[in-house]
Design an enzyme around this catalytic site. Structure first.
Site, PDB file in Angstrom:
ATOM      1  N   LYS A   9      -8.632   2.445 -13.182  1.00 57.56           N
ATOM      2  CA  LYS A   9      -9.414   1.593 -12.579  1.00 57.56           C
ATOM      3  C   LYS A   9     -10.734   1.409 -13.045  1.00 57.56           C
ATOM      4  O   LYS A   9     -11.150   2.352 -13.863  1.00 57.56           O
ATOM      5  CB  LYS A   9      -9.270   1.804 -10.916  1.00 57.56           C
ATOM      6  CG  LYS A   9      -8.066   1.877 -10.276  1.00 57.56           C
ATOM      7  CD  LYS A   9      -8.324   2.498  -8.816  1.00 57.56           C
ATOM      8  CE  LYS A   9      -6.991   2.201  -8.036  1.00 57.56           C
ATOM      9  NZ  LYS A   9      -7.271   2.586  -6.434  1.00 57.56           N
ATOM     10  N   TYR A  49      -2.757  -6.605  -4.727  1.00 60.50           N
ATOM     11  CA  TYR A  49      -2.905  -5.846  -3.529  1.00 60.50           C
ATOM     12  C   TYR A  49      -2.448  -6.826  -2.223  1.00 60.50           C
ATOM     13  O   TYR A  49      -3.007  -6.310  -1.160  1.00 60.50           O
ATOM     14  CB  TYR A  49      -4.301  -5.232  -3.340  1.00 60.50           C
ATOM     15  CG  TYR A  49      -4.635  -4.030  -4.082  1.00 60.50           C
ATOM     16  CD1 TYR A  49      -3.839  -3.037  -4.008  1.00 60.50           C
ATOM     17  CD2 TYR A  49      -5.819  -4.130  -5.083  1.00 60.50           C
ATOM     18  CE1 TYR A  49      -3.981  -1.954  -4.608  1.00 60.50           C
ATOM     19  CE2 TYR A  49      -5.894  -2.879  -5.574  1.00 60.50           C
ATOM     20  CZ  TYR A  49      -5.040  -1.832  -5.718  1.00 60.50           C
ATOM     21  OH  TYR A  49      -5.309  -0.603  -6.428  1.00 60.50           O
ATOM     22  N   ARG A  85       3.846   8.973  -9.415  1.00 64.36           N
ATOM     23  CA  ARG A  85       3.211   9.184  -8.022  1.00 64.36           C
ATOM     24  C   ARG A  85       2.510  10.481  -7.635  1.00 64.36           C
ATOM     25  O   ARG A  85       1.675  10.711  -7.167  1.00 64.36           O
ATOM     26  CB  ARG A  85       3.897   8.333  -7.039  1.00 64.36           C
ATOM     27  CG  ARG A  85       3.930   6.781  -6.893  1.00 64.36           C
ATOM     28  CD  ARG A  85       2.739   6.261  -6.578  1.00 64.36           C
ATOM     29  NE  ARG A  85       2.328   6.242  -5.126  1.00 64.36           N
ATOM     30  CZ  ARG A  85       1.493   5.613  -4.620  1.00 64.36           C
ATOM     31  NH1 ARG A  85       0.877   4.817  -5.362  1.00 64.36           N
ATOM     32  NH2 ARG A  85       1.288   5.848  -3.281  1.00 64.36           N
ATOM     33  N   ASN A 112     -10.818   6.176  -6.827  1.00 57.35           N
ATOM     34  CA  ASN A 112      -9.908   7.113  -6.905  1.00 57.35           C
ATOM     35  C   ASN A 112      -9.057   6.876  -8.241  1.00 57.35           C
ATOM     36  O   ASN A 112      -8.048   7.251  -8.538  1.00 57.35           O
ATOM     37  CB  ASN A 112      -8.764   7.192  -5.869  1.00 57.35           C
ATOM     38  CG  ASN A 112      -8.125   5.882  -5.530  1.00 57.35           C
ATOM     39  OD1 ASN A 112      -8.484   4.941  -6.345  1.00 57.35           O
ATOM     40  ND2 ASN A 112      -7.436   5.760  -4.599  1.00 57.35           N
ATOM     41  N   HIS A 115      -4.389   3.646 -10.497  1.00 57.11           N
ATOM     42  CA  HIS A 115      -3.222   2.834  -9.590  1.00 57.11           C
ATOM     43  C   HIS A 115      -1.876   3.115 -10.437  1.00 57.11           C
ATOM     44  O   HIS A 115      -1.718   3.236 -11.685  1.00 57.11           O
ATOM     45  CB  HIS A 115      -3.593   1.367  -9.720  1.00 57.11           C
ATOM     46  CG  HIS A 115      -2.394   0.802  -9.167  1.00 57.11           C
ATOM     47  ND1 HIS A 115      -2.153   0.455  -7.617  1.00 57.11           N
ATOM     48  CD2 HIS A 115      -1.116   0.038  -9.947  1.00 57.11           C
ATOM     49  CE1 HIS A 115      -0.791  -0.114  -7.618  1.00 57.11           C
ATOM     50  NE2 HIS A 115      -0.181  -0.279  -8.751  1.00 57.11           N
ATOM     51  N   GLU A 126       4.619  -5.851 -10.207  1.00 55.70           N
ATOM     52  CA  GLU A 126       3.514  -5.474 -10.968  1.00 55.70           C
ATOM     53  C   GLU A 126       3.403  -5.578 -12.146  1.00 55.70           C
ATOM     54  O   GLU A 126       2.603  -6.144 -12.997  1.00 55.70           O
ATOM     55  CB  GLU A 126       2.886  -4.151 -10.452  1.00 55.70           C
ATOM     56  CG  GLU A 126       2.340  -4.059  -8.987  1.00 55.70           C
ATOM     57  CD  GLU A 126       2.407  -2.812  -8.398  1.00 55.70           C
ATOM     58  OE1 GLU A 126       2.127  -1.623  -9.245  1.00 55.70           O
ATOM     59  OE2 GLU A 126       2.119  -2.573  -7.063  1.00 55.70           O
TER      60      GLU A 126
HETATM   61  P1  IDP Z   1      -2.340   4.018  -3.346  1.00 57.36           P
HETATM   62  O1  IDP Z   1      -3.559   3.656  -4.451  1.00 57.36           O
HETATM   63  O2  IDP Z   1      -2.341   5.588  -3.464  1.00 57.36           O
HETATM   64  O3  IDP Z   1      -0.893   3.320  -3.551  1.00 57.36           O
HETATM   65  P2  IDP Z   1      -2.797   2.146  -1.254  1.00 57.36           P
HETATM   66  O4  IDP Z   1      -2.789   2.403   0.291  1.00 57.36           O
HETATM   67  O5  IDP Z   1      -1.925   1.456  -1.917  1.00 57.36           O
HETATM   68  O6  IDP Z   1      -2.916   3.542  -2.162  1.00 57.36           O
HETATM   69  O7  IDP Z   1      -4.454   1.415  -1.391  1.00 57.36           O
HETATM   70  C1  IDP Z   1      -4.614   0.961  -2.583  1.00 57.36           C
HETATM   71  C2  IDP Z   1      -5.781   1.158  -2.964  1.00 57.36           C
HETATM   72  O8  IDP Z   1      -6.790   1.015  -1.803  1.00 57.36           O
HETATM   73  C3  IDP Z   1      -6.134   2.649  -3.136  1.00 57.36           C
HETATM   74  O9  IDP Z   1      -5.891   3.321  -4.164  1.00 57.36           O
HETATM   75  C4  IDP Z   1      -7.776   3.002  -2.740  1.00 57.36           C
HETATM   76  O10 IDP Z   1      -8.503   2.452  -4.155  1.00 57.36           O
HETATM   77  C5  IDP Z   1      -7.930   1.744  -1.835  1.00 57.36           C
HETATM   78  N1  IDP Z   1      -8.090   2.282  -0.348  1.00 57.36           N
HETATM   79  C6  IDP Z   1      -7.180   2.746   0.185  1.00 57.36           C
HETATM   80  N2  IDP Z   1      -7.378   3.109   1.613  1.00 57.36           N
HETATM   81  C7  IDP Z   1      -8.839   2.976   1.405  1.00 57.36           C
HETATM   82  C8  IDP Z   1      -9.899   3.298   2.466  1.00 57.36           C
HETATM   83  O11 IDP Z   1      -9.472   3.913   3.580  1.00 57.36           O
HETATM   84  N3  IDP Z   1     -11.100   3.126   2.236  1.00 57.36           N
HETATM   85  C9  IDP Z   1     -11.283   2.484   0.791  1.00 57.36           C
HETATM   86  N4  IDP Z   1     -10.724   2.252  -0.092  1.00 57.36           N
HETATM   87  C10 IDP Z   1      -9.367   2.495   0.232  1.00 57.36           C
HETATM   88 MG    MG Z   2      -0.293   1.294  -3.187  1.00 62.91          MG
END
Ligand code: IDP
Ligand code: MG
Length: 149
Positions: A9, A49, A85, A112, A115, A126
């Site tokens: 990212k 997304y 993952r 974080n 992805h 994707e």
């Molecule tokens: P993932 O990336 O682990 O698959 P997802 O639930 O698909 O997680 O969420 C996509 C992305 O959205 C996350 O990687 C993170 O960057 C962001 N995200 C998820 N939950 C939150 C939140 O509670 N606050 C802010 N950003 C979030």
């Molecule tokens: Mg996800």
């Protein structure tokens, strides 16, 4: 052989973590089949997304993801979707174990660094969204015979 979509990212690219992340996938035994540094549009990220449309952080997430270069990759290998993952850690770095990308390299759920596709089906969707067929290379890896029996 399975494929997954992995992206460093914008925060990961800015923090100089592309090499560290590539290294982890290479040494695990996965094969890089496509990679490109690109600036994704907000529209592109909204499509990527789409399943999170109802989430309160959706707009901010799509802005963040289009705020700078993303390093997009396709990695191939046995059970790569699930294993990648595991390598990523949990969505929230605070829940991620040390040794995982998010457990080692970041602290905030909203930044974080990486992805990874969560299912084989989403990986296919994707990969199609981010790469054209001719951007993915088929080649034999000399390590292949030593990775699985
Ligand atoms: P993932 O990336 O682990 O698959 P997802 O639930 O698909 O997680 O969420 C996509 C992305 O959205 C996350 O990687 C993170 O960057 C962001 N995200 C998820 N939950 C939150 C939140 O509670 N606050 C802010 N950003 C979030
Ligand atoms: Mg996800």
């Amino acid at each position: 052989m399975e494929r997954t979509f992995i992206a460093v990212k914008p925060d990961g690219v800015q923090r100089g973590l592309c090499g560290e992340i590539i290294k982890r996938f290479e040494r695990r035994g996965f094969r890089l089949v496509a990679a490109k540094l690109m600036r994704a549009s907000e529209e592109h990220m909204k499509t990527h997304y789409a399943d999170l449309k109802a989430a309160p952080f959706y707009a901010g997430l799509c802005q963040y993801m289009s705020s700078g270069p993303v390093f997009a990759m396709v990695w191939e290998g046995r059970r790569v979707v699930k294993l990648a993952r595991m390598m990523l850690g949990e969505t929230d770095p605070a829940e991620s174990k040390p040794g995982s990308v998010r457990g080692d390299l970041c602290v905030d759920i909203g930044r974080n660094v990486i992805h990874g596709s969560d299912t084989v089906e989403n990986a296919k969707r994707e990969i199609q969204l981010w790469f054209k067929a001719d951007e993915m290379l088929d080649y034999a890896s000399c390590a292949q015979a030593w990775l699985s029996e």
